[in-house]
Write a protein that holds these residues in place. Structure first.
Motif, mmCIF file in Angstrom:
data_model
loop_
_atom_site.group_PDB
_atom_site.id
_atom_site.type_symbol
_atom_site.label_atom_id
_atom_site.label_comp_id
_atom_site.label_asym_id
_atom_site.label_seq_id
_atom_site.Cartn_x
_atom_site.Cartn_y
_atom_site.Cartn_z
ATOM 1 N N ALA A 89 0.824 -1.208 0.000
ATOM 2 C CA ALA A 89 0.000 0.000 0.000
ATOM 3 C C ALA A 89 0.853 1.251 0.000
ATOM 4 N N GLU A 90 1.970 1.213 0.738
ATOM 5 C CA GLU A 90 2.852 2.369 0.803
ATOM 6 C C GLU A 90 3.563 2.615 -0.515
ATOM 7 N N ASN A 91 3.698 1.574 -1.332
ATOM 8 C CA ASN A 91 4.453 1.692 -2.575
ATOM 9 C C ASN A 91 3.567 1.713 -3.811
ATOM 10 N N ARG A 92 2.269 1.982 -3.597
ATOM 11 C CA ARG A 92 1.336 2.008 -4.727
ATOM 12 C C ARG A 92 0.214 2.983 -4.428
ATOM 13 N N ILE A 93 -0.101 3.820 -5.395
ATOM 14 C CA ILE A 93 -1.231 4.737 -5.294
ATOM 15 C C ILE A 93 -2.146 4.474 -6.477
ATOM 16 N N THR A 94 -3.431 4.288 -6.204
ATOM 17 C CA THR A 94 -4.384 4.040 -7.287
ATOM 18 C C THR A 94 -5.254 5.271 -7.508
ATOM 19 N N LEU A 95 -5.327 5.699 -8.760
ATOM 20 C CA LEU A 95 -6.124 6.864 -9.121
ATOM 21 C C LEU A 95 -7.155 6.484 -10.174
ATOM 22 N N GLY A 96 -8.321 7.073 -10.053
ATOM 23 C CA GLY A 96 -9.325 6.966 -11.098
ATOM 24 C C GLY A 96 -9.625 8.362 -11.598
ATOM 25 N N ALA A 97 -9.565 8.558 -12.903
ATOM 26 C CA ALA A 97 -9.780 9.889 -13.471
ATOM 27 C C ALA A 97 -10.668 9.796 -14.700
ATOM 28 N N ILE A 98 -11.459 10.848 -14.931
ATOM 29 C CA ILE A 98 -12.135 10.902 -16.216
ATOM 30 C C ILE A 98 -11.053 11.101 -17.273
ATOM 31 N N PHE A 99 -11.314 10.635 -18.474
ATOM 32 C CA PHE A 99 -10.281 10.539 -19.500
ATOM 33 C C PHE A 99 -9.599 11.887 -19.780
ATOM 34 N N SER A 100 -10.387 12.944 -19.913
ATOM 35 C CA SER A 100 -9.805 14.231 -20.298
ATOM 36 C C SER A 100 -8.824 14.751 -19.248
ATOM 37 N N ILE A 101 -9.125 14.536 -17.963
ATOM 38 C CA ILE A 101 -8.211 14.990 -16.902
ATOM 39 C C ILE A 101 -6.990 14.079 -16.832
ATOM 40 N N GLY A 102 -7.243 12.771 -16.864
ATOM 41 C CA GLY A 102 -6.138 11.822 -16.752
ATOM 42 C C GLY A 102 -5.140 11.932 -17.880
ATOM 43 N N MET A 103 -5.614 12.191 -19.077
ATOM 44 C CA MET A 103 -4.724 12.247 -20.241
ATOM 45 C C MET A 103 -4.031 13.577 -20.389
ATOM 46 N N HIS A 104 -4.717 14.670 -20.043
ATOM 47 C CA HIS A 104 -4.196 15.986 -20.402
ATOM 48 C C HIS A 104 -3.744 16.847 -19.225
ATOM 49 N N ALA A 105 -4.377 16.705 -18.062
ATOM 50 C CA ALA A 105 -4.024 17.561 -16.920
ATOM 51 C C ALA A 105 -3.111 16.874 -15.915
ATOM 52 N N LEU A 106 -3.195 15.545 -15.828
ATOM 53 C CA LEU A 106 -2.521 14.809 -14.758
ATOM 54 C C LEU A 106 -1.033 14.509 -14.987
ATOM 55 N N PRO A 107 -0.573 14.257 -16.217
ATOM 56 C CA PRO A 107 0.804 13.778 -16.419
ATOM 57 C C PRO A 107 1.898 14.605 -15.758
ATOM 58 N N ASP A 108 1.808 15.928 -15.780
ATOM 59 C CA ASP A 108 2.849 16.760 -15.171
ATOM 60 C C ASP A 108 2.925 16.563 -13.662
#
Length: 294
Positions: A89-108
């Motif tokens: 758990a300490e070495n893994r973070i799980t995220l769920g995002a709508i596609f537009s945020i996950g693809m375009h806003a999240l990477p940085d």
């Protein structure tokens, strides 16, 4: 019955010596005798034949030893599995995002996080907003990223970024060379929209209603990527987050036009279940997202 008492009894049975058991547990021989007497009183039977040297287990003592050893082994397995789970758990973070945020806003944000925690795996999956709320509430993902977040007493909801909304059209469209556009003119255009009841559709519709503007949806889709493809072939125009069309703007397959009336934005948010226990990496990731600037 305490785990430590079971350990003392098993060590006594295996070593057949009060002195060795006392030494191992940093106790006096008298303390070992008292613990044994308490066990015998609790179970109303004699566990050890004290008259023999070395001491021997009675038949009841052998049965109790077998049971105690199984309990200790099970407890040790539990501790090992728990430690493995905590480490995972300490070495893994799980995220769920709508596609537009996950693809375009999240990477940085992910890139900056990896600089500080290079050994933590960030697992990102794309879902509908409705599914993200469900998975966060069920504890199946750690963090959710949605557009137009809704309040829920079971969730912590934090502001993420406000995404500028722009009119998007094909380079072949007559509006492509416009510097700015009055939102009222949209009522004369073929409009490609998000599906009804999607949070972004509801948000855009409310912005249009403030200007008493009615559009004519000729197509409705549930995701930004399909809308972009339809606009690229000049099937109509749409209103989209500018962050979601950066690639197309750079390649020249789409044009973005600002509105002259005001700057429109789509709010986005971070959602986390209120009772979620998060490790330091997870807390840092949320802190990073809340800064909104990377």
């Amino acid at each position: 019955m305490h785990i430590e008492t079971l350990k003392v009894y098993c060590d006594l049975a295996e070593s057949q010596s009060f002195s060795k058991t006392a030494e191992k547990h940093f106790l006096s021989q008298s303390a070992i005798s008292q613990q044994l007497a308490q066990l015998e009183l609790t179970h109303n039977c004699q566990l050890i034949n004290r008259k023999k040297r070395p001491i021997e287990l009675t038949r009841s003592g052998q049965l109790f030893y077998k049971t105690a050893r199984e309990m200790l082994d099970s407890y040790e397995n539990f501790r090992n599995e728990l430690n493995t789970f905590k480490s995972s758990a300490e070495n893994r973070i799980t995220l769920g995002a709508i596609f537009s945020i996950g693809m375009h806003a999240l990477p940085d944000y992910v890139k900056k996080f990896m600089v500080k925690y290079p050994n933590v795996h960030v697992d990102i999956d794309y879902y509908s907003a409705e599914k993200i709320y469900e998975l966060v509430l069920e504890g199946d993902i750690d963090i959710g990223l949605v557009a137009v977040p809704k309040r829920d007493k079971r969730l912590e909801v934090y502001d993420f970024i406000d995404e500028p909304l722009v009119l998007v059209c094909s380079p072949k469209h007559p509006l492509a060379e416009s510097g700015k556009m009055d939102i009222h003119k949209l009522q004369f255009e073929r409009f490609i929209s998000f599906e009804k009841d999607l949070p972004t559709r509801v948000w855009i519709d409310s912005s249009l209603q403030r200007y008493n503007t009615i559009v004519r949806p000729v197509m409705e889709f549930d995701n930004v990527e399909t809308i972009k493809r339809a606009v690229e072939i000049n099937a109509g125009v749409s209103i989209l987050p500018k962050t979601a069309v950066i690639s197309e703007l750079n390649s020249g397959t789409l044009k973005a036009i600002k509105f002259s009336n005001e700057e429109f934005f789509r709010p986005t948010g971070i959602i986390v279940r209120k009772d979620k226990i998060m490790g330091q990496p997870g807390r840092y990731f949320i802190e990073l997202l809340r800064k909104k600037n990377v």
